[in-house]
Design an enzyme around this catalytic site. Sequence first.
Site, PDB file in Angstrom:
ATOM      1  N   ARG A 236      -4.507  -2.301   7.756  1.00  0.00           N
ATOM      2  CA  ARG A 236      -3.237  -2.653   8.385  1.00  0.00           C
ATOM      3  C   ARG A 236      -3.301  -4.094   8.882  1.00  0.00           C
ATOM      4  O   ARG A 236      -4.340  -4.537   9.395  1.00  0.00           O
ATOM      5  CB  ARG A 236      -2.948  -1.733   9.583  1.00  0.00           C
ATOM      6  N   GLU A 265       5.327  -6.853   7.872  1.00  0.00           N
ATOM      7  CA  GLU A 265       5.658  -6.764   6.435  1.00  0.00           C
ATOM      8  C   GLU A 265       7.161  -6.572   6.252  1.00  0.00           C
ATOM      9  O   GLU A 265       7.767  -5.861   7.040  1.00  0.00           O
ATOM     10  CB  GLU A 265       4.926  -5.566   5.820  1.00  0.00           C
ATOM     11  N   HIS A 283       1.130  -4.915  -0.375  1.00  0.00           N
ATOM     12  CA  HIS A 283       0.864  -3.546   0.096  1.00  0.00           C
ATOM     13  C   HIS A 283       0.884  -2.533  -1.063  1.00  0.00           C
ATOM     14  O   HIS A 283       1.760  -1.656  -1.129  1.00  0.00           O
ATOM     15  CB  HIS A 283       1.864  -3.133   1.188  1.00  0.00           C
TER      16      HIS A 283
HETATM   17  C1  GLV Z   1      -0.606   3.177   3.121  1.00  0.00           C
HETATM   18  O1  GLV Z   1      -0.763   2.072   3.497  1.00  0.00           O
HETATM   19  C2  GLV Z   1      -0.744   4.338   3.935  1.00  0.00           C
HETATM   20  O2  GLV Z   1      -1.034   4.232   5.144  1.00  0.00           O
HETATM   21  O3  GLV Z   1      -0.558   5.422   3.416  1.00  0.00           O
END
Ligand code: GLV
Length: 317
Positions: A236, A265, A283
């Site tokens: 993250r 994001e 991502h």
């Molecule tokens: C993706 O980033 C998730 O947390 O599933």
Amino acid sequence: MKKILITRKLIKDSEDKAAKTFNSLFNTNDELYSQSKVVKMSQGCDGILTSLTDKMDKETIKKLPDTIKIISNFAVGFGNIDLNAAKEKGIAVTNTPDVLSDATAEIGILLILGACRRASEGIQSAKEGGWKWSADYLIGKQLTGTRLGILGMGRIGQKIAKIAKSLGMLIHYHNRSKLSEDKENGATYHNNIKSLFSASDVLSICCPATKETENMINKETVEYFPKGAVITNVARGDIIDDEALIDALNRRKIYAAGLDVYKNEPNLNPGYLKIKSAFILPHLGSATKDTRIAMANLAIDNIDEFFNTGNCVNKVN
Ligand code: GLV
């Protein structure tokens, strides 16, 4: 049948499953709902199947109708949901662990390779054409024999460690607690981040975003790394203080970064765009068809289990 708001469009197989399991309110245009729209749309619903793009903060959760008993997040991370606010309102929050570990670990390895082997610069040169090969043209960092630090040796971290080991990397890790020997698989444990970062030629961030891990890479901790280390993040964006990392990249304290996740994001810090050695992705961690179907199906099963049993193994609050 329980009535469930599904905030984002899912892959067809999962929407078919949701249609059979619940009275489902689908988002057919995949519109990005505002927080107030989620509140409005959830009137009369029993639960919400959210995605990481839904910011379920305290204010939004407070405004949800009392009929909402579960927020099932279509992600393993749940930093987009205020867990305490949900608990106070008697709402269970669930996530989708395990099913995305392999896909996310693949992207974790791509980040390591892309950052170490200067993939961003290479792609740009190949597209521009006319590059001049020479013995020292775009030489990068070889992985074989280098130390890979893993911050957060959970399922994704362990999988990255396994692949990286097969590439000849030497694995070090930090976790809240030391793993059993079979899970460690020869990796060296560090009981604090200073010790891990000092032993990391390359770092892979795989830990959840929490109050403790927020901005763990910052002005002070970036100095713990050996000069010329590489930092990658598949977890993250909140774990990195962007200004500190961008500054370290600009002064070449940090050689390269490989990033799939960002604060705010999709509006990543524009500083990254100017840095040639930043290998950046939008991502993509869990973005394979099988994985996205498995995640959505699990998010649906979590709701079903919760209403059938009053609990759910993947409840996180
Ligand atoms: C993706 O980033 C998730 O947390 O599933």
